[in-house]
Design a protein around this motif. Structure first.
Motif, PDB file in Angstrom:
ATOM      1  N   LYS A 182       0.827  -1.205   0.000  1.00 27.57           N
ATOM      2  CA  LYS A 182       0.000   0.000   0.000  1.00 27.57           C
ATOM      3  C   LYS A 182       0.862   1.255   0.000  1.00 27.57           C
ATOM      4  O   LYS A 182       0.578   2.218  -0.715  1.00 27.57           O
ATOM      5  N   ASN A 183       1.920   1.249   0.772  1.00 25.90           N
ATOM      6  CA  ASN A 183       2.838   2.386   0.833  1.00 25.90           C
ATOM      7  C   ASN A 183       3.493   2.622  -0.522  1.00 25.90           C
ATOM      8  O   ASN A 183       3.604   3.763  -0.977  1.00 25.90           O
ATOM      9  N   ASP A 184       3.921   1.544  -1.186  1.00 24.02           N
ATOM     10  CA  ASP A 184       4.539   1.685  -2.507  1.00 24.02           C
ATOM     11  C   ASP A 184       3.563   2.294  -3.503  1.00 24.02           C
ATOM     12  O   ASP A 184       3.937   3.143  -4.318  1.00 24.02           O
ATOM     13  N   SER A 185       2.283   1.891  -3.432  1.00 21.90           N
ATOM     14  CA  SER A 185       1.274   2.448  -4.336  1.00 21.90           C
ATOM     15  C   SER A 185       1.081   3.939  -4.082  1.00 21.90           C
ATOM     16  O   SER A 185       0.992   4.734  -5.019  1.00 21.90           O
ATOM     17  N   LEU A 186       1.011   4.323  -2.811  1.00 17.37           N
ATOM     18  CA  LEU A 186       0.845   5.742  -2.481  1.00 17.37           C
ATOM     19  C   LEU A 186       2.065   6.555  -2.902  1.00 17.37           C
ATOM     20  O   LEU A 186       1.930   7.693  -3.364  1.00 17.37           O
ATOM     21  N   LEU A 187       3.251   5.987  -2.742  1.00 15.00           N
ATOM     22  CA  LEU A 187       4.465   6.696  -3.174  1.00 15.00           C
ATOM     23  C   LEU A 187       4.456   6.929  -4.678  1.00 15.00           C
ATOM     24  O   LEU A 187       4.865   7.993  -5.146  1.00 15.00           O
ATOM     25  N   LYS A 188       3.989   5.957  -5.461  1.00 14.43           N
ATOM     26  CA  LYS A 188       3.909   6.130  -6.919  1.00 14.43           C
ATOM     27  C   LYS A 188       2.986   7.299  -7.264  1.00 14.43           C
ATOM     28  O   LYS A 188       3.281   8.110  -8.128  1.00 14.43           O
ATOM     29  N   ILE A 189       1.855   7.372  -6.569  1.00 12.05           N
ATOM     30  CA  ILE A 189       0.892   8.450  -6.836  1.00 12.05           C
ATOM     31  C   ILE A 189       1.488   9.807  -6.472  1.00 12.05           C
ATOM     32  O   ILE A 189       1.439  10.752  -7.263  1.00 12.05           O
ATOM     33  N   THR A 190       2.052   9.924  -5.277  1.00  6.87           N
ATOM     34  CA  THR A 190       2.600  11.224  -4.861  1.00  6.87           C
ATOM     35  C   THR A 190       3.815  11.611  -5.688  1.00  6.87           C
ATOM     36  O   THR A 190       3.996  12.788  -5.994  1.00  6.87           O
ATOM     37  N   ASN A 191       4.636  10.660  -6.085  1.00  3.27           N
ATOM     38  CA  ASN A 191       5.789  10.978  -6.934  1.00  3.27           C
ATOM     39  C   ASN A 191       5.340  11.461  -8.311  1.00  3.27           C
ATOM     40  O   ASN A 191       5.970  12.326  -8.910  1.00  3.27           O
ATOM     41  N   ALA A 192       4.234  10.914  -8.807  1.00  4.10           N
ATOM     42  CA  ALA A 192       3.718  11.352 -10.105  1.00  4.10           C
ATOM     43  C   ALA A 192       3.214  12.789 -10.039  1.00  4.10           C
ATOM     44  O   ALA A 192       3.244  13.510 -11.037  1.00  4.10           O
ATOM     45  N   LEU A 193       2.762  13.236  -8.864  1.00  6.35           N
ATOM     46  CA  LEU A 193       2.247  14.602  -8.718  1.00  6.35           C
ATOM     47  C   LEU A 193       3.344  15.639  -8.556  1.00  6.35           C
ATOM     48  O   LEU A 193       3.114  16.825  -8.784  1.00  6.35           O
ATOM     49  N   GLU A 194       4.542  15.238  -8.164  1.00  6.96           N
ATOM     50  CA  GLU A 194       5.601  16.200  -7.882  1.00  6.96           C
ATOM     51  C   GLU A 194       5.955  17.077  -9.072  1.00  6.96           C
ATOM     52  O   GLU A 194       6.297  18.233  -8.904  1.00  6.96           O
TER      53      GLU A 194
END
Length: 147
Positions: free
Chosen positions: A32-44
């Motif tokens: 779950k953490n890896d999925s959230l990191l992918k989303i937030t990294n895409a927004l940067e």
């Protein structure tokens, strides 16, 4: 002694089952953490909104005569509550607004007014945006002609 060995065996077996459950939960949380990191990294490297519509709407009360007051609204259809819009009808030689006024944000609508001093008048707006996620921008100049 046999009772002690039996008791210790039961304790170790139950601890082993708990450790196994905890390891499964840890693995699930890592995914779950890896999925959230992918989303937030895409927004940067993106703006929170990918497209913004901006419109300058003159008031129907405008007479467009020299010396009369000119009113209108500056509308941003994609905006954030923290956005700041500065307005002026003059730019200096270095493309900086002369005596800018901070416009009040009313859900993306920024009313403004000024006195018509020439046959053709220009209006300038600077949008300053600061997001907690994604990219921010500081000072996009937008101009329009008021006549």
């Amino acid at each position: 002694m046999k009772k002690l060995v039996l008791l210790l065996s039961i304790v170790f077996i139950s601890c082993d089952k708990n450790i196994e459950k905890l390891n499964l939960e840890i693995d699930s949380l890592k995914q779950k953490n890896d999925s959230l990191l992918k989303i937030t990294n895409a927004l940067e490297d993106k703006f929170v909104f990918d497209e913004a519509r901006i419109n300058v709407v003159p008031s129907e009360k405008n007479s467009n005569k020299l010396g009369s007051k000119y009113e209108g609204t500056f509308v941003i259809e994609a905006y954030n509550k923290s956005d700041e819009v500065l307005f002026s009808n003059n730019l200096d030689d270095s493309n900086e607004l002369v005596n800018p006024q901070a416009l009040k944000n009313d859900d993306g609508v920024y009313p403004f007014e000024f006195k018509l001093t020439q046959k053709e008048n220009r209006v300038y707006f600077i949008i300053k945006n600061s997001n907690s996620i994604g990219k921010s921008f500081d000072g996009i100049i937008i101009s329009d002609k008021a006549d």
